[in-house]
Motif scaffolding. Sequence first.
Motif, PDB file in Angstrom:
ATOM      1  N   PRO A  87       3.908  15.547  -1.139  1.00  0.00           N
ATOM      2  CA  PRO A  87       4.812  15.246  -0.030  1.00  0.00           C
ATOM      3  C   PRO A  87       4.824  13.773   0.349  1.00  0.00           C
ATOM      4  CG  PRO A  87       2.919  16.518   0.713  1.00  0.00           C
ATOM      5  CD  PRO A  87       2.815  16.442  -0.753  1.00  0.00           C
ATOM      6  N   ALA A  88       3.798  13.045  -0.040  1.00  0.00           N
ATOM      7  CA  ALA A  88       3.736  11.645   0.368  1.00  0.00           C
ATOM      8  C   ALA A  88       4.780  10.802  -0.349  1.00  0.00           C
ATOM      9  CB  ALA A  88       2.341  11.089   0.111  1.00  0.00           C
ATOM     10  N   GLN A 116       7.889  10.520   1.713  1.00  0.00           N
ATOM     11  CA  GLN A 116       7.552   9.870   2.963  1.00  0.00           C
ATOM     12  C   GLN A 116       7.339   8.367   2.758  1.00  0.00           C
ATOM     13  OE1 GLN A 116       4.377  11.914   4.946  1.00  0.00           O
ATOM     14  NE2 GLN A 116       5.796  12.179   6.629  1.00  0.00           N
ATOM     15  N   TRP A 119      -3.905  12.950   0.476  1.00  0.00           N
ATOM     16  CA  TRP A 119      -2.751  13.719  -0.004  1.00  0.00           C
ATOM     17  C   TRP A 119      -1.487  13.233   0.688  1.00  0.00           C
ATOM     18  CZ3 TRP A 119      -1.891  19.678   0.781  1.00  0.00           C
ATOM     19  CH2 TRP A 119      -0.953  20.124  -0.157  1.00  0.00           C
ATOM     20  N   VAL A 120      -1.507  13.262   2.012  1.00  0.00           N
ATOM     21  CA  VAL A 120      -0.403  12.677   2.781  1.00  0.00           C
ATOM     22  C   VAL A 120      -1.050  11.647   3.703  1.00  0.00           C
ATOM     23  CG1 VAL A 120       1.608  13.127   4.200  1.00  0.00           C
ATOM     24  CG2 VAL A 120       0.685  14.935   2.771  1.00  0.00           C
ATOM     25  N   PRO A 121      -1.230  10.436   3.204  1.00  0.00           N
ATOM     26  CA  PRO A 121      -2.036   9.464   3.964  1.00  0.00           C
ATOM     27  C   PRO A 121      -1.483   9.206   5.352  1.00  0.00           C
ATOM     28  CG  PRO A 121      -1.432   8.614   1.791  1.00  0.00           C
ATOM     29  CD  PRO A 121      -0.704   9.899   1.960  1.00  0.00           C
ATOM     30  N   SER A 122      -0.139   9.195   5.486  1.00  0.00           N
ATOM     31  CA  SER A 122       0.405   8.837   6.789  1.00  0.00           C
ATOM     32  C   SER A 122       0.061   9.862   7.852  1.00  0.00           C
ATOM     33  CB  SER A 122       1.921   8.674   6.689  1.00  0.00           C
ATOM     34  OG  SER A 122       2.488   9.882   6.270  1.00  0.00           O
ATOM     35  N   MET A 123      -0.302  11.087   7.438  1.00  0.00           N
ATOM     36  CA  MET A 123      -0.654  12.090   8.438  1.00  0.00           C
ATOM     37  C   MET A 123      -2.125  12.442   8.384  1.00  0.00           C
ATOM     38  SD  MET A 123       2.622  14.480   7.906  1.00  0.00           S
ATOM     39  CE  MET A 123       2.674  15.200   9.508  1.00  0.00           C
ATOM     40  N   ILE A 156      -3.781  13.785   5.951  1.00  0.00           N
ATOM     41  CA  ILE A 156      -4.079  15.029   5.255  1.00  0.00           C
ATOM     42  C   ILE A 156      -4.740  14.713   3.916  1.00  0.00           C
ATOM     43  CG2 ILE A 156      -3.085  17.102   4.247  1.00  0.00           C
ATOM     44  CD1 ILE A 156      -0.880  16.920   6.307  1.00  0.00           C
ATOM     45  N   TYR A 172      -3.954  19.485  15.781  1.00  0.00           N
ATOM     46  CA  TYR A 172      -3.728  18.188  15.120  1.00  0.00           C
ATOM     47  C   TYR A 172      -3.256  17.155  16.135  1.00  0.00           C
ATOM     48  CZ  TYR A 172      -1.469  14.787  12.055  1.00  0.00           C
ATOM     49  OH  TYR A 172      -1.076  13.642  11.428  1.00  0.00           O
ATOM     50  N   THR A 173      -2.331  17.565  17.011  1.00  0.00           N
ATOM     51  CA  THR A 173      -1.810  16.612  17.992  1.00  0.00           C
ATOM     52  C   THR A 173      -2.864  16.285  19.038  1.00  0.00           C
ATOM     53  OG1 THR A 173      -0.044  18.236  17.929  1.00  0.00           O
ATOM     54  CG2 THR A 173       0.461  16.155  18.935  1.00  0.00           C
TER      55      THR A 173
END
Lengths: 523, 512
Positions: A509-510, A513, B62-66, B68, B187-188
Motif C-alpha cells: 500500500p505504500a 501513498q 510496510w506503510v511507513p507513513s502510518m 505500520i 491507533y488514533t
Amino acid sequence: MNYADLFRVTLPETVLEAAALVVLLVDLGLLRGAAQQVRRAVAALVGVAGCGAAYGALQFEGRAGLSFDGSTLLAAGGFAQVAQSGILLLTALTLLLVIDSDLRRHAGEYVAVLLMAASGGLLIAAAQDLLVIFIGLELLSLGLYILTAFAKNSGKSAEAALKYYLFGGMSAAFLLFGFSYFYGLGGTTSIAGIELAISRSGPSPLLYVAWILVVAGLGFKVAAVPFHLWAPDAYEGAPAPAAAFIASVSKVASFALLVTLSLNWLMPGVSLAGAGSALEQLARQYSQTWPRLATILLVVATASILWGNLAALVQVSVRRLLAYSAIAHAGYILLGIATVRAYTGEGSALAFYAAAAAPAARSAGAVLYYVLTYGLTTIGAFGVVAVVEQATGSDRMDAFMGLHKRNPLLAAILLVLFLSLAGIPPLVGFWAKFNLFAAVLGVSAGVVPFALVALAVAMSAVSLYYYLQVLKRAYVMAAVEETPLVARPVSLAVLLAIAAAVLLLGCFPALLQNWIGSFVPTL
Amino acid sequence: MLAWTIYLSFAGALVLALLPKDKPAWARWVALMVAVAGLALAVAGFAAGMGQGRMIIIDLPWVPSMGIHYLLADDGISRVLVLLTGLAAVAGILFSWNVDHRAFSGDAEHRTNEFFAFFLALIGGVYGVFLSFDLFLLFVFYEIAIVPKYFLIAIWGSTRREYGAMKLALYSFAGSAMVLIGLLAAYTTSGSHSTSLIALGAAHFPVGFQMWCFPLVFVGFAILAGMWPLHTWAPTGHVAAPTAASMLLAGVVMKLGAYGCLRVGIGLFPQGLDPWGFSFLGVGSWRDVFAILAVVGIVYGALVALVQSDFKFIIGYSSVSHMGFVLLGLMTLNQIGMDGAVLQMFSHGILAGLLFAIVCRIVYDRTHARELAQLETMHVAKRLPFAAWAFVIAGMASIGMPGFSGFVAEFQVLVGAWMVNPWWVAVAGVGIVVGVAYTWRALQRGFFSDAPPPSAHVLEQEQGHPLEAITWPEVTGVALLVGASLWVGLYPRILLGSIEPAVKALLAGGGR
C-alpha cells in the motif's frame, strides 16, 4: 497572464482535444470502409496515445499554475496533478475496454467525445475559480450525456441518458445559482478570494443558501443521496465503457474539485497566509464562518452510506448493484471531505489552524487515494460485467451463475475486484478505507466523526453481503449453462492487469501513498 | 523459520488453484505435502523456541507513513497455536482424502484442487494471525482467513450450506468490523504513530478509553470464539461445512477469536477489565460480565447438545461449551487460569477436529446417517469398530478424562477461576457433568445401540453390503490427533513450559 502561460498550463487538455480531432480525422477520413473491429481498435489506440501524450505534457507544465490579476485560475502540481494523472490513466483503461465492446457504429465519435469529456475532467481537477469549474463541469457532463445515449438501438440507453441529462441540467442550474450567490457575497470568482472576502465580512444566511445550492450541484456529480436518483438508471442503461467512465473518471474529477473546495473553504486555505497584518483576527472570523458548512456534507455522507448500502442489498441487476455501491462509496469519501477540526476559541486561532493543516492535507491525500483506487476497481468491475453481458445478453446476477466453470480466469478477476470493493485485505480497497478512516480520525477525533466512522465500518461489513451475492453465483451455485464464456483478448488482458494492480497495490500500500506524497511535500 | 509456514501455505494455495481440474490425486498430494511441511516447520519452530521468550522473525516497514510494520514474531503462545494449526491442517487433509468433491456442490466435475486451494489459503491466514505482532498485519491475516471459509462451506458443504456459510461470513465480518473500529480508535488515541503490538502495549491508554474499547474489541473477537449469546453461527456453520472445514472451524478458526481476545483485547487494554467502581447485581466489571457469559456458554452449550438429534449439532454445541472454558480461563487473569485457557485452545482444537472427523468422515460418509435415531438401528459399533473405539477415546478425552489434554486444560481453568470466584466454578461444574451426559448419550445411541433395524429388508441390505473399509489416511489422522492429545495429557509440561512464560510476560506487560 499571457497566452504562453495559458498554453503551458492547459497543454494536457489541449493535447487531449487534439487527440480527439486526430481520432475523428483518422476514423472518418481514412477508415470509412474498414471493419468495425479495426475502426474501434484504431480509434481507441489513438486515444490511448493521446492520454499518454497528455500525461507527458502534465510533467512539463511546471508548478506555477495559471493566474490572472493575482488570483489563481488553474492550479498545477500538488493534488491537482495527482487527480489529473489518475484521470488520464483511467481514461486510457476505459478506451482499451472500448476495443472489445459491442459498439457497432461511430467508434471514432465515441472515442472523440470520451477524450473531450476527459479534458473537462482535467480542467475541473485543477480549477481554482468558479467560472473555470463551471466550464469544466459542463464540458465533462455534456460528453457524459452523449456517451450514455450512445447505444442508439437500446431504449434503456436513451431513457438513462434523458434522465441523466434532465437531472444534470437541473443540478447545473443549482450549482450556477449557488456560484452566483458566492460571487455576490465575495465580489470575485476566485475560490481563495471568496474565502478571504467572506471571512472578513462574517457569516450570513445567504452563505448557507449558496452552499446548499452548490452541494446539491456537486452531490449530483458524485451521486450522493439525495441527489443520486439518476445513478442506477444511468449505470444500467449506458453502454458499459460509458458506465465505467461515469463511475471512475467523472468521480475522480468531481472529488478532486470537492477536495479543492474543502481545502480552501472548510479547512484553512492558502488565503490565510497571504492576508497581511490582521491574521489572528481573520483566522477567528474564518472559524466562525466556514467550518459550519461541513455539517451539510456530513448529513449527505451519512445518508449516502446508509441508503447506498441498504438499497444495494435488494438489487438483482449487477449494474444497479454497482450503482448503489458507488453511492455508498461516495458516502465514505464525503466523510473524508466533510470532517473538519473545530476551533473552540481557546488559544491562538492561527496556531490552531497551522496545526490543523497537516492532518487536513493527509485527509485530502486519503480521499484521492480512495477515489483513484475505487475508480480503477470499478472500471474492472464494469469490464467483467460487459464481458458477461456480451455472452449472455443480461447483467442480472443469475447471468453470473457458474462463471468459475465457464471462464475461471474471469471469475478470479471478479473475485478480486468485488472483494476489494467490499474492503477485504490484502486488496487495495481495504487500505483505501483504512487510510481514509484513519485520516478522518486524525483530523478530528470527536464523538461525531468517530460515530460516523464506526457507522461506515459497520456498513461496509453489511456491503459484503451483496458483493457475496454475486460471487456466490460465480463460484457456488451450479451453472445453468456450461458452455465456455469467451472474453476477448484485449478486454481480458486489461481486466487481468487491473486485478493484478488491485492485488499488488493492496500488498504494497505504500507505493501509491508515496506516489501521492511525491506531489504534495507536506504529506 | 516459522514465517515460512505462511508463505508455504499461500504458495501451495496458488499452485493448487493452477493445477488441472481433472487430476484430483495431484491436488491431494500437493496439499498434503504442503501441510506436512508446514507441520514440520511448526514443530521445528516450537522446538527451537523452547525456553525462549518473544523472538522477532522479521520486521520491515510496510506503510511507513502510518507506522505500520510487517512484523512477524513468535512467543510461547504463538508457537503452541502454530503447532495446533499444523496438526489441524494435516489432519484436515487426511480426512478429506477420498472425499468425492462432487458430492454436494452439484457439479459434474471434481473441484478437488479448488477445495484444497481455499483450504490452504485459510491455513495460511491462520498461521499469519498467530505470528503477527503488528496490529494491522494481524487484522489483515484475520480477514484473509474469513473469506476462504465462506467458499469452503458454501461450495462443498451439506445441510443448508449457503445459509450456514453466509451466516458465518456475516457474523465474522460483524465481529471484525467491531475490531476494526477499536483498532482505529486505539491507533488514533495512542499517538505513538506505530501499530506494533509491542509499542501499543506500552502506550498506556487512558483508563476511560480502555473501558469502552476493551469490550468492543473483545466482543468482536469473541464472536469468532463462539461466546454465548453470539455463538449461533457456530453450530449452523459446523453442520453445514464439509468435514475438513468443520475440523478447521472448530479446530483453529474459533481459536483465532480466542487468540485475538487474549493478545489484542487483554494485551492492549488490561485496565478495561478493572472494576467499574459500582456493581449491579454483583456484576462490577467487564471481567465479571464476560466470565458470566463464558459460564453460561459452558452450561448452555452442554444442555443444548444433550437434546440434539443430529450428531453434528451435538459436536457443534459441545464446541460452544468447550470454548466457554477458554473464555472463562482468560477472564481469571491469573497465571494458572490463563495457562489453562491457552492449553484448552490446543486441546479443543485437536479433540473437536477428531470428533468431527469420526462423525462426518468415518461414519456419515459410509452410512449416510447423522440422525441418532437412524444410527441407533445401524449397529455402527459392530460394523465399524474402529470408528466406535476412536469415538470412545475422543469422547473420554473431550469430557476431561485424566491422561488426555482436555483434563489438564479444564482443570487449570477451574483452579484459576476458583481463585477468583468459586461460583463460576460451581456453575461450570454443572456444564462438565452435562458434558459427560451428552457424550455418553451420543456414544450409546450412535454407536452401541442394539435397537432392531426398522425392517428385515434393511438388515438384509446391511449384511449384503458391508461398509467401505477404513482407509489409511483415516487411521493416520486418528492416530495423529489421539497421539497429540495423549501426549499433551501425559506430559503437559512440554506445552506449559512454553505457555507459562508467555502468559506471565503478557500479564506483566499489561501493567498489572
